[in-house]
Design an enzyme around this catalytic site. Structure first.
Site, PDB file in Angstrom:
ATOM      1  N   HIS A  84       0.765  -1.542  -0.042  1.00 47.03           N
ATOM      2  CA  HIS A  84      -0.333   0.126  -0.046  1.00 47.03           C
ATOM      3  C   HIS A  84       1.091   0.929  -0.314  1.00 47.03           C
ATOM      4  O   HIS A  84       1.788   1.217   0.393  1.00 47.03           O
ATOM      5  CB  HIS A  84      -0.839  -0.252   1.405  1.00 47.03           C
ATOM      6  CG  HIS A  84      -0.395   0.170   2.686  1.00 47.03           C
ATOM      7  ND1 HIS A  84      -0.490   1.378   3.690  1.00 47.03           N
ATOM      8  CD2 HIS A  84       0.152  -0.724   3.177  1.00 47.03           C
ATOM      9  CE1 HIS A  84       0.032   1.097   4.497  1.00 47.03           C
ATOM     10  NE2 HIS A  84       0.762   0.084   4.766  1.00 47.03           N
ATOM     11  N   ASP A  86      -0.573   4.232   0.513  1.00 49.20           N
ATOM     12  CA  ASP A  86      -1.304   5.714   1.732  1.00 49.20           C
ATOM     13  C   ASP A  86      -0.814   5.373   2.872  1.00 49.20           C
ATOM     14  O   ASP A  86       0.185   4.126   3.412  1.00 49.20           O
ATOM     15  CB  ASP A  86      -2.652   5.526   1.944  1.00 49.20           C
ATOM     16  CG  ASP A  86      -2.918   4.101   2.133  1.00 49.20           C
ATOM     17  OD1 ASP A  86      -2.541   2.849   1.942  1.00 49.20           O
ATOM     18  OD2 ASP A  86      -3.553   3.955   3.491  1.00 49.20           O
ATOM     19  N   ASP A 115       6.120   0.688   6.174  1.00 53.41           N
ATOM     20  CA  ASP A 115       4.961   1.461   6.434  1.00 53.41           C
ATOM     21  C   ASP A 115       4.111   1.610   5.461  1.00 53.41           C
ATOM     22  O   ASP A 115       3.419   2.897   5.815  1.00 53.41           O
ATOM     23  CB  ASP A 115       4.503   0.782   8.315  1.00 53.41           C
ATOM     24  CG  ASP A 115       2.700   0.800   7.676  1.00 53.41           C
ATOM     25  OD1 ASP A 115       2.195  -0.203   7.469  1.00 53.41           O
ATOM     26  OD2 ASP A 115       1.943   1.753   8.496  1.00 53.41           O
ATOM     27  N   GLU A 149      -5.381   1.486   2.810  1.00 55.12           N
ATOM     28  CA  GLU A 149      -4.685   0.295   4.189  1.00 55.12           C
ATOM     29  C   GLU A 149      -5.234   1.242   5.060  1.00 55.12           C
ATOM     30  O   GLU A 149      -5.669   0.600   6.532  1.00 55.12           O
ATOM     31  CB  GLU A 149      -3.888  -0.255   3.200  1.00 55.12           C
ATOM     32  CG  GLU A 149      -3.343  -1.025   4.405  1.00 55.12           C
ATOM     33  CD  GLU A 149      -2.827  -1.017   5.414  1.00 55.12           C
ATOM     34  OE1 GLU A 149      -3.029  -2.161   6.701  1.00 55.12           O
ATOM     35  OE2 GLU A 149      -2.697   0.013   6.125  1.00 55.12           O
ATOM     36  N   GLU A 150      -4.605   2.256   5.381  1.00 52.04           N
ATOM     37  CA  GLU A 150      -5.036   2.821   6.779  1.00 52.04           C
ATOM     38  C   GLU A 150      -5.630   3.422   7.269  1.00 52.04           C
ATOM     39  O   GLU A 150      -6.308   3.819   8.458  1.00 52.04           O
ATOM     40  CB  GLU A 150      -3.682   3.521   6.881  1.00 52.04           C
ATOM     41  CG  GLU A 150      -1.986   3.418   6.381  1.00 52.04           C
ATOM     42  CD  GLU A 150      -1.265   2.787   7.344  1.00 52.04           C
ATOM     43  OE1 GLU A 150      -2.529   2.230   9.028  1.00 52.04           O
ATOM     44  OE2 GLU A 150      -0.577   2.396   7.249  1.00 52.04           O
ATOM     45  N   ASP A 173       3.837  -6.443   4.685  1.00 52.68           N
ATOM     46  CA  ASP A 173       3.673  -5.111   4.965  1.00 52.68           C
ATOM     47  C   ASP A 173       3.569  -5.997   6.871  1.00 52.68           C
ATOM     48  O   ASP A 173       2.645  -5.306   7.576  1.00 52.68           O
ATOM     49  CB  ASP A 173       2.214  -4.836   4.794  1.00 52.68           C
ATOM     50  CG  ASP A 173       1.839  -3.469   5.827  1.00 52.68           C
ATOM     51  OD1 ASP A 173       2.551  -2.795   5.986  1.00 52.68           O
ATOM     52  OD2 ASP A 173       0.617  -3.099   5.773  1.00 52.68           O
ATOM     53  N   HIS A 438       3.842   4.285  11.656  1.00 48.91           N
ATOM     54  CA  HIS A 438       3.039   5.316  12.843  1.00 48.91           C
ATOM     55  C   HIS A 438       3.815   5.703  14.000  1.00 48.91           C
ATOM     56  O   HIS A 438       3.828   6.654  14.729  1.00 48.91           O
ATOM     57  CB  HIS A 438       2.103   4.474  13.755  1.00 48.91           C
ATOM     58  CG  HIS A 438       1.098   3.975  12.361  1.00 48.91           C
ATOM     59  ND1 HIS A 438       0.143   3.067  12.566  1.00 48.91           N
ATOM     60  CD2 HIS A 438       1.939   3.358  11.232  1.00 48.91           C
ATOM     61  CE1 HIS A 438      -0.440   2.870  12.175  1.00 48.91           C
ATOM     62  NE2 HIS A 438       0.446   2.580  10.770  1.00 48.91           N
TER      63      HIS A 438
END
Length: 465
Positions: A84, A86, A115, A149-150, A173, A438
């Protein structure tokens, strides 16, 4: 098995540059625009990824700006690699430009480098190495670029409605070794409308806000109080408490004061790696002489039923099992004003547990305080047996490159693997590696990036030959 390694070594500069280029797109979800369902930043990143794949010689397709893919090879069946583009918002406190793709001390820094933009670039280079080697495959290989995805996975929903489904797939991931199980995920809001307060001389809470996403540990939260009474002694004691995880400060302004809480962001699946600013701010507010009423009851509810709990102990959902471990409970967002309050919660529940059982406990405990559970999103657990050919193939590749004889594992994170049958997560985080997804100053080592490209090339070849 290591027949593509020399080709990947020769493309190291391309791998670094591709990763840096992807990082430089601020691909955080924003309001939809015409032809850009998740906003301009994400769409620009998808367009770039597809152009790069096309320049590498792959067939590409933009799936109506919801997703895209790069494909090589021939055959009736298709092997999927699920990535992903995003990312979650960058947050505060970075010492490197979150969208700069900076290279320092052998590390690449930037939001999404692990990520999931670094692994996406590594998978692309892995496919390029296989293509350049001239080997013959019996299956097609498709690198699928997701873009939501997020948030809500609308990208994968759209892809599955309009495109071919892989026969087998893996998503880079999560962690190594192969991930044969992923815990169930529940995301929901706990809400209450406010109407009642008693002007009893206490401090009046007029707003409380914090956090960015359900799947992030919030690193900042703030509350505004009216009829403020000096509370610096309580604040000092709170900040000196060794069990406190968050630094708080008060800024008085006449009869009003703003209380700010500074924590540490982390992935919502591993909240113990962060410091939840919302939880400690509410814990502090619970110590104050607040005006009786609905807003204060919201604070009392949180302090009594959630506090610093990470496993839902006081919310009646502290389930666990042997494969998954304990349920994970993360409050990611709070938004309270004089009219209403809202908590956004992200739960990861064990594979053998029924999601309805989890929700029953939450509803009962929140309901006693007048809160309602709304806006529910549910992803059921993923489980693929350890002896499944997909899992055994990925484990064989991983063990050949690392010498690690461990077994496939389960995690609390959720990856695109659960969007398809016969799919699992595979890397990119090695055992013992510092996890910064994150978080501020997210990074991934350059040599590790090269290594995962080699692992993914071998994995793709073994699955598609």
């Amino acid at each position: 098995m290591q027949q593509f390694d020399h080709l990947i070594d020769a493309m190291k500069a391309d791998l670094i540059k591709t990763t840096q280029d992807l990082i430089r797109f601020k691909s955080v979800k924003t309001p939809a625009e015409p032809g850009k369902p998740f906003g301009a930043g994400i769409d620009d990143c998808l367009t770039f990824a597809l152009k790069t794949a096309g320049d590498f010689g792959f067939a590409t397709r933009n799936v109506d700006h919801y997703a895209g893919y790069a494909e090589m090879g021939e055959g009736n069946e298709m092997v999927g690699v699920l990535v992903h583009l995003d990312v979650v918002p960058e947050g505060d406190g970075w010492t490197h430009d979150p969208y700069g793709g900076e290279l320092a001390d052998g590390r690449l820094y930037g939001r999404g480098v692990n990520d999931n933009k670094g692994p996406a670039a590594a998978a692309l280079i892995a496919m390029k190495a296989i293509q350049d080697s001239g080997v013959t495959l019996s299956k097609r290989v498709r690198l699928i670029f997701g873009t939501d995805e997020e948030s809500g996975w609308a990208c994968m929903d759209y892809y599955k409605q309009h495109e071919e489904i892989p026969a087998v797939a893996f998503s880079p991931d999560a962690d190594f070794p192969a991930i044969h199980g992923e815990m169930g995920i529940l995301v929901f809001d706990l809400v209450k409308d406010f109407s009642d307060y008693l002007n009893d001389g206490g401090m009046r809470l007029v707003s409380l806000k914090g956090g960015n996403r359900p799947n992030m540990v919030p690193d900042y939260a703030e509350a505004v109080l009216e009829n403020y009474k000096a509370s610096e002694d309580i604040l000092k004691a709170w900040n000196q408490d060794k069990s406190a995880n968050v630094t708080l400060e008060i800024s008085p302004d006449g009869s009003r004061a703003t209380v700010r809480a500074y924590g540490l962001s982390a992935h919502g699946s591993t909240p113990w790696k962060g410091q939840n600013a919302i939880s400690d701010l509410i814990g502090f507010l619970d110590c104050l002489d607040l005006e009786i009423g609905d807003l204060t009851n919201f604070v009392r509810f949180y302090a009594a039923q959630i506090g610093r709990d990470l496993h839902g102990e006081r919310m009646g959902c502290a389930f666990e099992d042997e494969d998954s471990g304990k349920l994970v409970f993360n409050v990611g967002v709070v938004d309270l004003d004089p009219s209403a309050g809202r908590l956004t919660v992200n739960i990861r529940y064990p594979i053998t547990v029924n999601g309805d059982s989890v929700l029953q406990g939450v509803r009962e405990n929140a309901g006693r305080w007048g809160l309602e559970l709304v806006n529910l999103e549910h992803q059921k657990p993923l489980f693929v047996p350890k002896d499944h050919p997909l899992v055994t193939t990925l484990m064989k590749v991983y063990q050949a490159y690392t010498g690690d004889s461990g077994e496939a594992v389960t995690i609390g994170g959720g990856t695109y693997a659960r969007a398809f049958e016969n799919a699992v997560a595979f890397g990119p985080m090695f055992p013992g590696m510092e996890e910064t997804a994150h978080q501020k100053d997210e990074f991934y080592g350059v040599e590790d990036l090269v290594l995962i490209a080699k692992i993914y090339a071998a994995a793709i070849y073994e699955l598609a030959r």
